[in-house]
Scaffold this active site. Structure first.
Site, PDB file in Angstrom:
ATOM      1  N   CYS A   2       5.919  17.914  -6.398  1.00 60.10           N
ATOM      2  CA  CYS A   2       6.064  17.608  -7.970  1.00 60.10           C
ATOM      3  C   CYS A   2       6.783  17.595  -8.109  1.00 60.10           C
ATOM      4  O   CYS A   2       8.517  18.307  -7.517  1.00 60.10           O
ATOM      5  CB  CYS A   2       5.103  19.097  -8.191  1.00 60.10           C
ATOM      6  SG  CYS A   2       3.852  19.081  -7.173  1.00 60.10           S
ATOM      7  N   ARG A  27       8.221  10.372  -7.831  1.00 56.34           N
ATOM      8  CA  ARG A  27       7.835  11.752  -6.572  1.00 56.34           C
ATOM      9  C   ARG A  27       6.853  12.075  -6.383  1.00 56.34           C
ATOM     10  O   ARG A  27       6.541  12.055  -5.023  1.00 56.34           O
ATOM     11  CB  ARG A  27       8.489  13.763  -6.481  1.00 56.34           C
ATOM     12  CG  ARG A  27      10.233  13.614  -7.452  1.00 56.34           C
ATOM     13  CD  ARG A  27      10.379  14.475  -7.322  1.00 56.34           C
ATOM     14  NE  ARG A  27       9.521  16.255  -6.846  1.00 56.34           N
ATOM     15  CZ  ARG A  27      10.724  16.278  -5.505  1.00 56.34           C
ATOM     16  NH1 ARG A  27      12.068  15.460  -5.294  1.00 56.34           N
ATOM     17  NH2 ARG A  27      10.357  17.115  -5.323  1.00 56.34           N
ATOM     18  N   TRP A  74       1.377  17.171  -7.952  1.00 57.17           N
ATOM     19  CA  TRP A  74       0.398  16.509  -6.981  1.00 57.17           C
ATOM     20  C   TRP A  74      -0.246  17.354  -6.234  1.00 57.17           C
ATOM     21  O   TRP A  74      -0.200  18.191  -5.718  1.00 57.17           O
ATOM     22  CB  TRP A  74       1.586  15.681  -6.178  1.00 57.17           C
ATOM     23  CG  TRP A  74       1.178  15.040  -5.212  1.00 57.17           C
ATOM     24  CD1 TRP A  74       1.286  13.042  -5.388  1.00 57.17           C
ATOM     25  CD2 TRP A  74       0.469  15.167  -3.328  1.00 57.17           C
ATOM     26  NE1 TRP A  74       0.214  12.779  -3.969  1.00 57.17           N
ATOM     27  CE2 TRP A  74       0.486  14.128  -3.022  1.00 57.17           C
ATOM     28  CE3 TRP A  74       0.042  16.350  -3.067  1.00 57.17           C
ATOM     29  CZ2 TRP A  74      -0.188  14.051  -1.824  1.00 57.17           C
ATOM     30  CZ3 TRP A  74      -0.129  15.948  -1.532  1.00 57.17           C
ATOM     31  CH2 TRP A  74      -0.683  15.341  -1.363  1.00 57.17           C
ATOM     32  N   ASN A  98       6.973  24.589  -7.678  1.00 57.58           N
ATOM     33  CA  ASN A  98       5.833  23.195  -6.389  1.00 57.58           C
ATOM     34  C   ASN A  98       6.322  24.123  -5.012  1.00 57.58           C
ATOM     35  O   ASN A  98       7.387  24.973  -4.607  1.00 57.58           O
ATOM     36  CB  ASN A  98       7.563  22.578  -6.643  1.00 57.58           C
ATOM     37  CG  ASN A  98       7.067  21.110  -5.632  1.00 57.58           C
ATOM     38  OD1 ASN A  98       5.879  20.933  -4.764  1.00 57.58           O
ATOM     39  ND2 ASN A  98       8.452  20.397  -5.158  1.00 57.58           N
ATOM     40  N   GLY A  99       5.255  23.275  -4.400  1.00 56.55           N
ATOM     41  CA  GLY A  99       5.508  24.324  -2.901  1.00 56.55           C
ATOM     42  C   GLY A  99       3.600  24.762  -2.812  1.00 56.55           C
ATOM     43  O   GLY A  99       2.768  24.265  -3.727  1.00 56.55           O
ATOM     44  N   GLU A 477       7.113   0.432  11.581  1.00 54.43           N
ATOM     45  CA  GLU A 477       7.545   0.859   9.827  1.00 54.43           C
ATOM     46  C   GLU A 477       7.022  -0.208   9.493  1.00 54.43           C
ATOM     47  O   GLU A 477       6.639   0.038   7.980  1.00 54.43           O
ATOM     48  CB  GLU A 477       8.351   0.682  10.301  1.00 54.43           C
ATOM     49  CG  GLU A 477       9.684   0.353   8.034  1.00 54.43           C
ATOM     50  CD  GLU A 477       9.340   1.638   7.986  1.00 54.43           C
ATOM     51  OE1 GLU A 477       9.348   1.336   6.389  1.00 54.43           O
ATOM     52  OE2 GLU A 477       8.127   2.517   8.800  1.00 54.43           O
ATOM     53  N   LYS A 481       4.559   0.158   6.232  1.00 51.99           N
ATOM     54  CA  LYS A 481       4.778  -0.652   4.726  1.00 51.99           C
ATOM     55  C   LYS A 481       3.922  -0.974   3.920  1.00 51.99           C
ATOM     56  O   LYS A 481       3.826  -1.241   2.382  1.00 51.99           O
ATOM     57  CB  LYS A 481       6.072  -1.401   4.595  1.00 51.99           C
ATOM     58  CG  LYS A 481       7.253  -0.761   5.346  1.00 51.99           C
ATOM     59  CD  LYS A 481       7.851   0.008   3.750  1.00 51.99           C
ATOM     60  CE  LYS A 481       8.707   1.361   3.681  1.00 51.99           C
ATOM     61  NZ  LYS A 481       7.627   2.641   3.992  1.00 51.99           N
ATOM     62  N   GLU A 484       0.625   1.684   2.782  1.00 54.45           N
ATOM     63  CA  GLU A 484       1.121   2.522   2.091  1.00 54.45           C
ATOM     64  C   GLU A 484       1.506   1.902   0.817  1.00 54.45           C
ATOM     65  O   GLU A 484       1.186   2.533  -0.601  1.00 54.45           O
ATOM     66  CB  GLU A 484       2.259   3.182   2.182  1.00 54.45           C
ATOM     67  CG  GLU A 484       4.002   2.434   2.367  1.00 54.45           C
ATOM     68  CD  GLU A 484       5.033   3.772   3.074  1.00 54.45           C
ATOM     69  OE1 GLU A 484       4.548   4.118   2.063  1.00 54.45           O
ATOM     70  OE2 GLU A 484       5.745   2.705   3.065  1.00 54.45           O
ATOM     71  N   HIS A 500      -6.445  -5.007  25.906  1.00 53.45           N
ATOM     72  CA  HIS A 500      -6.298  -4.200  26.730  1.00 53.45           C
ATOM     73  C   HIS A 500      -7.586  -3.609  24.882  1.00 53.45           C
ATOM     74  O   HIS A 500      -7.339  -1.954  25.193  1.00 53.45           O
ATOM     75  CB  HIS A 500      -5.900  -3.366  26.867  1.00 53.45           C
ATOM     76  CG  HIS A 500      -4.900  -3.728  28.094  1.00 53.45           C
ATOM     77  ND1 HIS A 500      -5.296  -3.363  29.157  1.00 53.45           N
ATOM     78  CD2 HIS A 500      -3.931  -4.059  28.502  1.00 53.45           C
ATOM     79  CE1 HIS A 500      -4.305  -3.894  30.233  1.00 53.45           C
ATOM     80  NE2 HIS A 500      -3.732  -4.306  29.657  1.00 53.45           N
ATOM     81  N   LYS A 599       7.019  10.928  -2.635  1.00 49.74           N
ATOM     82  CA  LYS A 599       8.599  10.188  -2.198  1.00 49.74           C
ATOM     83  C   LYS A 599       9.386  11.607  -1.770  1.00 49.74           C
ATOM     84  O   LYS A 599       8.962  11.023  -0.444  1.00 49.74           O
ATOM     85  CB  LYS A 599       9.570   9.504  -3.463  1.00 49.74           C
ATOM     86  CG  LYS A 599      10.842   9.089  -2.803  1.00 49.74           C
ATOM     87  CD  LYS A 599      10.704   8.143  -2.252  1.00 49.74           C
ATOM     88  CE  LYS A 599      11.757   7.803  -2.111  1.00 49.74           C
ATOM     89  NZ  LYS A 599      11.766   6.764  -1.204  1.00 49.74           N
TER      90      LYS A 599
END
Length: 604
Positions: A2, A27, A74, A98-99, A477, A481, A484, A500, A599
């Site tokens: 947040c 964020r 968030w 926040n938390g 990676e 990308k 997301e 396989h 973020k």
């Protein structure tokens, strides 16, 4: 995760707070709110959606106030609703948080708080608890409350009978603060306060912060005054602005050459890697017999690149661990283990807890972070600060490549001090690393060609990345990308694993991005490409070939500059970042703020 901001001073608080919230949007959030102190009372406004919706709400009914707190939420506890948005008011207390409060249910029961609650959040429980404890002494109520809280938290609090004053306290969740001529300001990170001061301090854990227009007072829970260490921001606000680019992500992709130069050049002396200015003792490298790399997401992928390099070059075993799993698997660690942790923000909660475990088991910890004074930096034995400047887009680009560059430096230093790599070979290695920014600049010239690839991928439901060796580490990676920011399902596979099971997923026009930059396995990858092409895949080949010998094996060819195979990572990373960026842009998405993501992950 947040965003938090508080301001008290001799300026209008509303605009400072809302502008600060806008800077904290990166964020990740789903609602925003503000509480202003005026006429001996609080005015609380909050809305789901964007900060601009909150701004419009405040414009419709302006309030003249010089003190207030703001928040972007968030959602963790409770759905995305106006009621669940912060700030929360209970009686004489209003706060933002926040938390995660792990024992909020027990607190509701133990202190009979249910009648005070209107939301579904753990945060409101803290407001109710403080209101219950408050008898006119804010510090006493805060001490009593934090003594019974379990979990991570950053709290900014205002009390109705104490005008123009903000109190704050934190455990794990980050906050920074600064005093300037116009007043005092506190926030989740520097982007919200950089307009007002170049000097700031990291709010120490379990210390009560009192902000007034004239000063910021800091004391521990025993009431002892503490003078925090002032830090200086080494970038300006223009670094956190788009500078003419449509999105921060594209700007940050193009900033990578300078970010890498800023990270590696101060650590090269006489053409050799040198960590003297970082205070890193060579003994920690000489004594290590194994390395654990601990990180999350993109940072973990940078660690995998480092693992590939160190094991191949130095023959030292390297384990790369997901931080959230590392803590629960009883990892094998001793005094001859070097633990390297990577975190862009330096506040990633799972990585922080893994760091603490590694130290407890006797390992020395070297952290690679981008934020001065961050919790991970302070908790580590040694720190290598990457000098990427602020990274605003949620999807990491320049923070990733500077972490990779730092791993290359560490590999070279370990090899040199252990005598595994000769001085002349180390100098050659470093000279190649110094050319990485130039390689990226050359690669970026091909951006328009890469952009055309996105027009096919944007229509896809699934996309696959394949490669071998170092290319496979880059594919991991790349898939993250694309997922997301474009919401195209993407997976990375070692090319030899296709037969396989994975090849069953290849059908007509399914995009396959094939990486073939490693000479020792080049022929094998080409064979794997033929296998997917024979089944109708739309193949994008990334290689160092001037021309593809058999053009029929791919639909698009992207060439990277000719470099030694172990240094292809930098050019490959940029190409794969651009593919993800342009796919998201072609779909009309908000590239910088992908849905559901934040973020900095500061909650478990």
């Amino acid at each position: 995760m947040c965003g938090i901001i508080g301001f008290t001073g001799n300026k209008p608080a509303k605009d400072i707070i809302i502008d600060g919230l806008a800077r904290l949007e990166y964020r990740g959030y789903d609602s925003a709110g503000i509480a202003l102190f005026a006429d001996h009372d609080f005015s609380v406004r909050k809305r789901t959606g964007k900060v601009e919706e909150l701004r419009k709400l405040c414009l419709s009914d302006p309030i003249d106030a010089n003190c207030g707190i703001g928040h972007t939420r968030w959602a963790t506890h409770g759905g995305v609703t106006d009621v669940n948005a912060h700030p929360h008011r209970c009686g004489q207390v209003v706060l933002i948080h926040n938390g995660i409060i792990e024992n909020y249910k027990q607190l509701v029961s133990e202190y009979a708080l249910s009648d005070k609650l209107v939301s579904e959040t753990d945060s409101e429980v803290v407001a109710a608890l403080l209101d219950t404890f408050y008898e006119g002494d804010p510090e006493k109520a805060i001490k009593k409350a934090v003594n019974v809280l379990s979990g991570a938290f950053a709290l900014c609090i205002m009390f109705q009978d104490i005008p123009d004053t903000i109190y704050a306290i934190r455990n794990v969740s980050p906050m920074v603060a600064a005093h300037f001529d116009g007043g005092s300001i506190i926030a989740s990170d520097l982007t919200a306060l950089i307009d007002f001061s170049k000097e700031y301090f990291v709010v120490p854990e379990y210390h009560i912060i009192k902000l007034t227009k004239d000063a910021i007072d800091v004391c521990d829970l025993k009431g002892k005054a503490v003078q925090p260490q002032l830090l200086t921001v080494n970038w300006d606000i223009t670094s956190a602005q788009k500078g003419g680019y449509p999105f921060f992500m594209l700007k940050e992709i193009f900033e990578q050459p300078d970010a890498i130069r800023n990270t590696i050049m101060p650590r090269i002396m006489n053409e050799l890697p040198d960590f003297t200015d970082d205070g890193v003792d060579d003994e920690v490298f000489k004594n290590c017999k194994q390395i654990n790399v601990v990180a999350c997401g993109t940072a973990m992928h940078a660690g995998i690149v480092g693992k590939h390099l160190i094991e191949k070059r130095l023959r030292i075993p390297v384990n790369v661990e997901i931080a959230s799993e590392f803590r629960y698997k009883d990892p094998i660690i001793d005094e001859q283990t070097l633990t390297i942790v990577l975190s862009q923000s330096g506040e990633t909660i799972d990585t922080l807890e893994a760091l603490k475990l590694a130290k407890k088991k006797g390992s020395k910890v070297l952290s690679i972070v981008n934020v001065k004074g961050s919790t991970i930096a302070r908790e580590s034995d040694y720190v290598l600060y990457t000098h990427a400047g602020p990274e605003i887009a949620v999807a990491s680009t320049k923070a990733y490549t500077v972490q990779v560059a730092a791993m290359y430096l560490i590999c070279a230093r370990i090899g040199y001090v252990k005598g595994i790599i000769s001085e002349s070979d180390t100098r050659h290695f470093i000279s190649r690393l110094q050319s990485a920014p130039n390689i990226i600049e050359e690669t970026l010239k091909d951006a328009n060609n890469i952009k055309r690839i996105a027009n096919h991928i944007k229509m896809a439901t699934d996309t696959f990345y394949i490669g071998r060796g170092l290319d496979y580490t880059m594919a991991l990676e790349a898939a993250l990308k694309l997922k997301e920011i474009s919401y195209v399902h993407a997976e990375a596979y070692a090319a030899g694993e296709l037969k396989h099971g994975t090849i069953a997923l290849i059908a007509e026009n399914v995009p396959v991005i094939a990486l073939a930059t490693q000479e020792d396995v080049y022929a094998k990858v080409i064979s794997n490409i033929r296998e997917v092409k024979a089944r109708g895949a739309y193949v994008v080949l990334v290689s160092m070939d001037e021309k593809v010998e058999d053009p029929a094996i791919c639909d698009k060819h992207v060439r990277i500059p000719k470099v030694e195979p172990e240094f292809t990572a930098f050019a490959t990373a940029v190409i794969l970042q651009l593919i993800a960026y342009y796919t998201s842009e072609a779909k009309g998405l908000d590239v910088d703020k992908p849905r559901n993501l934040a973020k900095s992950v500061t909650v478990e």
